[in-house]
Design a protein around this motif. Structure first.
Motif, PDB file in Angstrom:
ATOM      1  N   ILE A   1       0.832  -1.199   0.000  1.00 42.72           N
ATOM      2  CA  ILE A   1       0.000   0.000   0.000  1.00 42.72           C
ATOM      3  C   ILE A   1       0.864   1.245   0.000  1.00 42.72           C
ATOM      4  O   ILE A   1       0.574   2.225  -0.681  1.00 42.72           O
ATOM      5  CB  ILE A   1      -0.947  -0.013   1.218  1.00 42.72           C
ATOM      6  N   SER A   2       1.968   1.198   0.756  1.00 45.18           N
ATOM      7  CA  SER A   2       2.801   2.389   0.868  1.00 45.18           C
ATOM      8  C   SER A   2       3.469   2.756  -0.450  1.00 45.18           C
ATOM      9  O   SER A   2       3.865   3.895  -0.652  1.00 45.18           O
ATOM     10  CB  SER A   2       3.876   2.180   1.953  1.00 45.18           C
ATOM     11  N   THR A   3       3.613   1.810  -1.359  1.00 40.63           N
ATOM     12  CA  THR A   3       4.226   2.128  -2.654  1.00 40.63           C
ATOM     13  C   THR A   3       3.245   2.782  -3.602  1.00 40.63           C
ATOM     14  O   THR A   3       3.645   3.382  -4.599  1.00 40.63           O
ATOM     15  CB  THR A   3       4.778   0.849  -3.311  1.00 40.63           C
ATOM     16  N   THR A   4       1.941   2.691  -3.304  1.00 42.48           N
ATOM     17  CA  THR A   4       0.940   3.275  -4.188  1.00 42.48           C
ATOM     18  C   THR A   4       0.563   4.680  -3.774  1.00 42.48           C
ATOM     19  O   THR A   4       0.253   5.521  -4.614  1.00 42.48           O
ATOM     20  CB  THR A   4      -0.327   2.406  -4.208  1.00 42.48           C
ATOM     21  N   ALA A   5       0.560   4.973  -2.472  1.00 40.86           N
ATOM     22  CA  ALA A   5       0.191   6.308  -2.015  1.00 40.86           C
ATOM     23  C   ALA A   5       0.718   6.506  -0.613  1.00 40.86           C
ATOM     24  O   ALA A   5       0.556   5.654   0.236  1.00 40.86           O
ATOM     25  CB  ALA A   5      -1.331   6.485  -2.027  1.00 40.86           C
ATOM     26  N   SER A   6       1.352   7.632  -0.386  1.00 39.20           N
ATOM     27  CA  SER A   6       1.827   7.955   0.951  1.00 39.20           C
ATOM     28  C   SER A   6       2.163   9.424   1.005  1.00 39.20           C
ATOM     29  O   SER A   6       2.374  10.067  -0.027  1.00 39.20           O
ATOM     30  CB  SER A   6       3.052   7.118   1.327  1.00 39.20           C
ATOM     31  N   LEU A   7       2.185   9.981   2.210  1.00 41.98           N
ATOM     32  CA  LEU A   7       2.597  11.357   2.374  1.00 41.98           C
ATOM     33  C   LEU A   7       4.082  11.476   2.050  1.00 41.98           C
ATOM     34  O   LEU A   7       4.862  10.549   2.267  1.00 41.98           O
ATOM     35  CB  LEU A   7       2.321  11.810   3.805  1.00 41.98           C
ATOM     36  N   PRO A   8       4.492  12.620   1.538  1.00 39.63           N
ATOM     37  CA  PRO A   8       5.886  12.737   1.089  1.00 39.63           C
ATOM     38  C   PRO A   8       6.906  12.709   2.217  1.00 39.63           C
ATOM     39  O   PRO A   8       8.062  12.395   1.993  1.00 39.63           O
ATOM     40  CB  PRO A   8       5.902  14.084   0.361  1.00 39.63           C
ATOM     41  N   ARG A   9       6.485  13.061   3.442  1.00 44.28           N
ATOM     42  CA  ARG A   9       7.426  13.107   4.552  1.00 44.28           C
ATOM     43  C   ARG A   9       6.655  13.063   5.863  1.00 44.28           C
ATOM     44  O   ARG A   9       5.436  13.204   5.892  1.00 44.28           O
ATOM     45  CB  ARG A   9       8.271  14.380   4.486  1.00 44.28           C
ATOM     46  N   THR A  10       7.385  12.885   6.945  1.00 42.63           N
ATOM     47  CA  THR A  10       6.749  12.848   8.249  1.00 42.63           C
ATOM     48  C   THR A  10       6.248  14.236   8.628  1.00 42.63           C
ATOM     49  O   THR A  10       6.555  15.235   7.964  1.00 42.63           O
ATOM     50  CB  THR A  10       7.734  12.345   9.315  1.00 42.63           C
ATOM     51  N   CYS A  11       5.501  14.306   9.720  1.00 47.70           N
ATOM     52  CA  CYS A  11       4.864  15.575  10.110  1.00 47.70           C
ATOM     53  C   CYS A  11       5.826  16.532  10.800  1.00 47.70           C
ATOM     54  O   CYS A  11       5.444  17.661  11.129  1.00 47.70           O
ATOM     55  CB  CYS A  11       3.669  15.301  11.020  1.00 47.70           C
ATOM     56  N   VAL A  12       7.064  16.105  11.040  1.00 49.41           N
ATOM     57  CA  VAL A  12       8.033  16.955  11.731  1.00 49.41           C
ATOM     58  C   VAL A  12       9.233  17.222  10.823  1.00 49.41           C
ATOM     59  O   VAL A  12       9.539  16.429   9.921  1.00 49.41           O
ATOM     60  CB  VAL A  12       8.511  16.310  13.051  1.00 49.41           C
ATOM     61  N   ASP A  13       9.886  18.334  11.074  1.00 52.20           N
ATOM     62  CA  ASP A  13      11.045  18.715  10.275  1.00 52.20           C
ATOM     63  C   ASP A  13      12.361  18.559  11.036  1.00 52.20           C
ATOM     64  O   ASP A  13      13.426  18.824  10.477  1.00 52.20           O
ATOM     65  CB  ASP A  13      10.918  20.177   9.808  1.00 52.20           C
ATOM     66  N   GLU A  14      12.286  18.181  12.296  1.00 51.99           N
ATOM     67  CA  GLU A  14      13.480  18.045  13.114  1.00 51.99           C
ATOM     68  C   GLU A  14      13.508  16.662  13.754  1.00 51.99           C
ATOM     69  O   GLU A  14      12.463  16.033  13.951  1.00 51.99           O
ATOM     70  CB  GLU A  14      13.510  19.102  14.219  1.00 51.99           C
ATOM     71  N   PRO A  15      14.696  16.171  14.120  1.00 50.89           N
ATOM     72  CA  PRO A  15      14.773  14.904  14.862  1.00 50.89           C
ATOM     73  C   PRO A  15      14.058  15.028  16.208  1.00 50.89           C
ATOM     74  O   PRO A  15      14.133  16.067  16.871  1.00 50.89           O
ATOM     75  CB  PRO A  15      16.283  14.700  15.048  1.00 50.89           C
ATOM     76  N   LEU A  16      13.364  13.969  16.597  1.00 50.11           N
ATOM     77  CA  LEU A  16      12.622  13.991  17.854  1.00 50.11           C
ATOM     78  C   LEU A  16      13.510  13.680  19.054  1.00 50.11           C
ATOM     79  O   LEU A  16      13.169  14.037  20.185  1.00 50.11           O
ATOM     80  CB  LEU A  16      11.467  12.989  17.803  1.00 50.11           C
ATOM     81  N   PHE A  17      14.618  12.991  18.807  1.00 51.32           N
ATOM     82  CA  PHE A  17      15.475  12.563  19.907  1.00 51.32           C
ATOM     83  C   PHE A  17      16.908  13.046  19.686  1.00 51.32           C
ATOM     84  O   PHE A  17      17.377  13.166  18.556  1.00 51.32           O
ATOM     85  CB  PHE A  17      15.491  11.030  20.021  1.00 51.32           C
ATOM     86  N   GLU A  18      17.557  13.312  20.780  1.00 52.27           N
ATOM     87  CA  GLU A  18      18.996  13.508  20.804  1.00 52.27           C
ATOM     88  C   GLU A  18      19.557  12.410  21.691  1.00 52.27           C
ATOM     89  O   GLU A  18      19.489  12.486  22.919  1.00 52.27           O
ATOM     90  CB  GLU A  18      19.348  14.885  21.359  1.00 52.27           C
ATOM     91  N   GLY A  19      20.061  11.364  21.063  1.00 55.06           N
ATOM     92  CA  GLY A  19      20.383  10.150  21.818  1.00 55.06           C
ATOM     93  C   GLY A  19      19.089   9.508  22.274  1.00 55.06           C
ATOM     94  O   GLY A  19      18.218   9.192  21.452  1.00 55.06           O
ATOM     95  N   ASN A  20      18.935   9.345  23.567  1.00 57.41           N
ATOM     96  CA  ASN A  20      17.690   8.812  24.126  1.00 57.41           C
ATOM     97  C   ASN A  20      16.836   9.907  24.766  1.00 57.41           C
ATOM     98  O   ASN A  20      15.834   9.604  25.423  1.00 57.41           O
ATOM     99  CB  ASN A  20      17.994   7.724  25.167  1.00 57.41           C
ATOM    100  N   THR A  21      17.237  11.150  24.573  1.00 56.91           N
ATOM    101  CA  THR A  21      16.526  12.267  25.188  1.00 56.91           C
ATOM    102  C   THR A  21      15.569  12.888  24.194  1.00 56.91           C
ATOM    103  O   THR A  21      15.974  13.273  23.083  1.00 56.91           O
ATOM    104  CB  THR A  21      17.505  13.340  25.697  1.00 56.91           C
ATOM    105  N   ILE A  22      14.303  13.001  24.564  1.00 54.49           N
ATOM    106  CA  ILE A  22      13.318  13.595  23.666  1.00 54.49           C
ATOM    107  C   ILE A  22      13.520  15.107  23.617  1.00 54.49           C
ATOM    108  O   ILE A  22      13.825  15.745  24.635  1.00 54.49           O
ATOM    109  CB  ILE A  22      11.886  13.227  24.108  1.00 54.49           C
ATOM    110  N   ARG A  23      13.374  15.696  22.438  1.00 57.57           N
ATOM    111  CA  ARG A  23      13.734  17.099  22.216  1.00 57.57           C
ATOM    112  C   ARG A  23      12.547  18.058  22.274  1.00 57.57           C
ATOM    113  O   ARG A  23      12.714  19.255  22.140  1.00 57.57           O
ATOM    114  CB  ARG A  23      14.439  17.251  20.860  1.00 57.57           C
ATOM    115  N   HIS A  24      11.349  17.553  22.443  1.00 57.90           N
ATOM    116  CA  HIS A  24      10.148  18.403  22.531  1.00 57.90           C
ATOM    117  C   HIS A  24       9.944  19.211  21.254  1.00 57.90           C
ATOM    118  O   HIS A  24       9.995  20.450  21.236  1.00 57.90           O
ATOM    119  CB  HIS A  24      10.213  19.315  23.754  1.00 57.90           C
ATOM    120  N   VAL A  25       9.708  18.491  20.171  1.00 59.70           N
ATOM    121  CA  VAL A  25       9.507  19.091  18.849  1.00 59.70           C
ATOM    122  C   VAL A  25       8.014  19.123  18.531  1.00 59.70           C
ATOM    123  O   VAL A  25       7.287  18.175  18.812  1.00 59.70           O
ATOM    124  CB  VAL A  25      10.260  18.280  17.778  1.00 59.70           C
TER     125      VAL A  25
END
Length: 486
Positions: free
Chosen positions: A10-34
């Motif tokens: 299914i993902s090869t037929t239709a999908s959003l072009p990118r995730t909903c965020v523009d920055e990494p969510l984690f720095e190591g194991n620490t969440i970055r609050h994005v």
């Protein structure tokens, strides 16, 4: 074994072009609050589906964790009705989906490689080009027995960066989404701010069911509410302010009491101004003490005060396995938590200890009951127990909310008009002491001037008119001082 392959196909037929965020969510194991990137929509409205508590799966998938009241066929029917709804004229694909949590029963998901993402979500809800902005439910938290990077909550965040369709969006425990709707007519353009809150960690701070309900850091329940208040009350430039979370503030359903010990037999008997039928209904609803209680001093007082102080227009939740729409002042309360569990009629036969409702009333609370339990400022608009999702259309000045059942029938339509605050600043109450002092000072100054004018007119002016005019001169004395003489 074929579910991951189906998801990939299914993902090869239709999908959003990118995730909903523009920055990494984690720095190591620490969440970055994005936060997710802002949403910009051309037109004069935005449209969202409202879903919740859909996270059931089959006995083959869940094994011993399967419970008899899980209703996979009902969940699948509603998913199909959602897909059909997008294909009906004049409707369009929703701009996004708001998911209020409990996406994976019974204890969340451990690790992004789990097949549950495909079997419970990706291959069930096949709208390919819609972000699902999601908040945590209590069942995601129940997957936190081990404090590692694969626990139930962190897996939700990790999947945001690694999901098949790029649709799943939950970047943090608490986050915000800003929307700008631009119409051809500037008068019809508007903005909205949606605040996603993790109310489980607020309500369950001392819960034995969650080994560490504040595992996301040193954010206390009051600090979370303070954060939400800052986000909402500072949003003076936004036309709509909306909260999305899992726990409702109130309910008209079987958890109407929660574990609030106030509602004892003696207390109900002491109530005045209610009919015998309502009193009997209250006794019936309060004959049990469910394990799930979403009410405490924090939610009852501080969260309610925040909604009022910040002029919140809508509060969207789930958890209670029913659909309910209520209003309190300017705020529209919507709860969609009946997509995957057996309805209350079914629970009576499978788990009769969970509810004190009868087959005739299905736990539906009357308007009189709602006001008797929650206060006269609450009003019940609609209640439904047979499974449903919401279709919310928001324009500059109103919300049109349609509730659709498993047959695709619109069982309720509710129009909610936006209440324009008396001031452009939603948190104007913060400045009210200074404004009050200024006004009082101004009034006192005017009063002083008025009194002086009256005294002058009655006493000083007449005395001056009647007195003789005596000429005098001023001369410089020999020692340099001024002397006056008549």
């Amino acid at each position: 074994m074929y579910q991951p392959l189906i998801g990939l196909l299914i993902s090869t037929t239709a999908s959003l072009p990118r995730t909903c965020v523009d920055e990494p969510l984690f720095e190591g194991n620490t969440i970055r609050h994005v936060n997710p990137r802002d949403v910009e929509i051309s037109g004069k409205e935005f449209r969202s589906f409202l879903v919740g508590d859909f996270g059931v799966d089959t006995k083959e998938v869940l094994g011993d964790a399967y419970l008899d009241h899980y209703n996979v066929p009902k969940r699948n029917e509603l998913a199909q009705r959602m897909k059909e709804r997008t294909q009906e004229s004049p409707f369009k694909d929703p701009d996004f989906v708001l998911n209020v949590g409990d996406s994976f029963y019974p204890q969340g998901v451990r690790g992004i490689g789990s097949g549950r993402f495909n079997s419970t979500f990706e291959t069930v809800f096949t709208q390919p080009d819609t972000y699902w902005y999601t908040t945590l439910g209590n069942h995601e938290w129940y997957g936190n027995e081990k404090e590692d990077d694969n626990n139930g909550t962190r897996t939700m965040f990790r999947y945001t960066e690694n999901n098949i369709f790029n649709r799943w969006c939950m970047p943090d425990y608490n986050y915000t989404l800003s929307l700008k709707v631009t119409a051809t007519d500037p008068e019809e353009s508007f903005t909205a701010k949606i605040v996603f809150m993790d109310t489980f960690s607020i309500v369950k701070a001392n819960s034995s069911k969650s080994p560490n309900p504040t595992a996301h850091g040193d954010i206390s329940p009051t600090e979370q509410i303070r954060w939400a208040e800052q986000q909402l009350c500072s949003s003076s430039d936004f036309d709509w302010r909306i909260v999305v979370t899992h726990y409702p503030l109130i309910t008209t359903g079987p958890r109407i009491r929660g574990s609030d010990k106030k509602w004892t037999t003696e207390y109900i008997d002491s109530l005045t101004g209610i009919s015998d039928d309502i009193r009997a209904n209250l006794h019936k609803k309060f004959t049990y003490d469910p394990t799930e209680d979403f009410r405490n001093d924090v939610t009852d007082k501080h969260l309610s005060e925040m909604l009022k102080k910040c002029n919140v227009d809508a509060y969207i939740s789930g958890h209670e396995h029913m659909t309910q729409i209520l209003t309190k002042g300017r705020t529209l309360m919507m709860s969609y938590g009946d997509m995957g569990n057996g309805n209350m009629r079914e629970l009576l036969t499978t788990e009769p200890s969970r509810t004190a409702c009868s087959l005739t009333n299905q736990c539906i609370a009357s308007e009189e009951t709602v006001k008797a339990v929650w206060g006269s400022d609450w009003s019940s608009v609609f209640q439904h127990y047979e499974g449903a999702f919401g279709d919310m259309l928001v324009s500059k000045n109103q919300i049109i909310l349609n509730t659709i059942d498993t047959n695709g029938v619109v069982v309720n339509t509710y129009n909610h008009q936006r209440s324009v605050p008396s001031t452009n600043e939603p948190n104007s109450s913060d400045d009210s002491p200074a404004i009050t002092v200024f006004i009082v000072g101004l009034v006192l100054l005017l009063l002083q001037q008025l009194i002086f004018c009256v005294i002058y007119k009655k006493h000083i002016k007449p005395a001056h008119k009647n007195s003789a005019s005596v000429p005098f001169t001023v001369e410089m004395s020999s020692n340099g001082e001024l002397e006056a003489s008549a």
